[in-house]
Design a protein around this motif. Structure first.
Motif, PDB file in Angstrom:
ATOM      1  N   SER A  34       3.239   6.465  -0.669  1.00  0.00           N
ATOM      2  CA  SER A  34       3.023   5.404   0.311  1.00  0.00           C
ATOM      3  C   SER A  34       2.514   4.124  -0.342  1.00  0.00           C
ATOM      4  O   SER A  34       2.863   3.027   0.075  1.00  0.00           O
ATOM      5  N   PRO A  39       8.972  -2.428   0.168  1.00  0.00           N
ATOM      6  CA  PRO A  39       8.746  -3.037   1.480  1.00  0.00           C
ATOM      7  C   PRO A  39       9.769  -2.610   2.521  1.00  0.00           C
ATOM      8  O   PRO A  39       9.497  -2.623   3.700  1.00  0.00           O
ATOM      9  N   ASP A  44       7.217   1.879   5.958  1.00  0.00           N
ATOM     10  CA  ASP A  44       6.556   0.576   5.971  1.00  0.00           C
ATOM     11  C   ASP A  44       7.166  -0.370   6.998  1.00  0.00           C
ATOM     12  O   ASP A  44       7.510  -1.495   6.682  1.00  0.00           O
ATOM     13  N   ASN A 172       6.561  -4.997   8.453  1.00  0.00           N
ATOM     14  CA  ASN A 172       7.266  -4.934   7.181  1.00  0.00           C
ATOM     15  C   ASN A 172       7.176  -6.269   6.436  1.00  0.00           C
ATOM     16  O   ASN A 172       7.561  -7.311   6.979  1.00  0.00           O
TER      17      ASN A 172
END
Length: 200
Positions: A34, A39, A44, A172
């Motif tokens: 994680s 991205p 995420d 995000n």
């Protein structure tokens, strides 16, 4: 003597276990990624990112379709033609980027129903109605130049509103950066189009 032997054995066993723990690695499918996830990874994003990417993909696609429509016109104002090409060059790659995110996030676009300039998604911010699209399609070059600017100003204003909302709700990082770029770029184009419209 016996106590010394036991103590030595325990120390040796502890050292062996410690070394084994340091040298072993977790299986790839159990490691915590994680903190290093990209991205655009599935770990995420939030629903606001999904909603934004889906909506802005359709929004961008209509802008590209409108640009294609006017670029086919004879007698189109040269500056309007340049703007239409700029819109295609900017928003086409952004569409592909957002579609890639949605694939990664497990929410792919429905290509059977999105992306037309029909105006069926007119409830979205700035989307041009089917009636206005037909007017653009029927117009000659000079009229289409004016219609395109009028419609695209409103279209861009809607995109800016969508991006601003996403900046508040999204998660995000790449999607948030795209929203920031949309706000900056399309506000600049709105200013440009309003100035162009004064001369047509």
């Amino acid at each position: 003597m016996r106590r010394h032997t036991i103590t030595t054995a325990v120390v040796g066993l502890t050292a062996a276990l410690t070394l084994a723990g340091c040298s072993s690695s977790e299986p790839a499918d159990t490691q915590d990624t994680s903190s290093s996830a990209s991205p655009g990874s599935a770990a995420d994003f939030n629903q606001a990112d999904v909603t934004y990417a889906q909506g802005m993909t359709m929004h961008h696609q209509q802008a590209v379709d409108m640009s294609d429509t006017v670029l086919d016109k004879d007698g189109l104002d040269p500056e309007v033609a340049r703007l239409a090409r700029d819109i295609k060059d900017a928003q086409g790659p952004e569409i592909r980027t957002m579609e890639g995110w949605l694939e990664d996030w497990g929410h792919p676009m429905d290509h059977g129903g999105h992306g037309s300039a029909s105006g069926d998604e007119g409830h979205m911010d700035g989307m041009v109605s089917a009636e206005d699209i037909r007017a653009l399609e029927r117009a000659d070059g000079a009229t289409a130049s004016r219609l395109f600017l009028d419609q695209m100003i409103e279209h861009h204003e809607g995109a800016v509103d969508m991006a601003k909302q996403h900046r508040k709700d999204g998660h995000n990082p790449e999607a948030l950066q795209l929203s920031e770029d949309v706000i900056t770029d399309q506000q600049a184009e709105i200013t440009e189009m309003r100035q162009m419209r004064k001369t047509l």
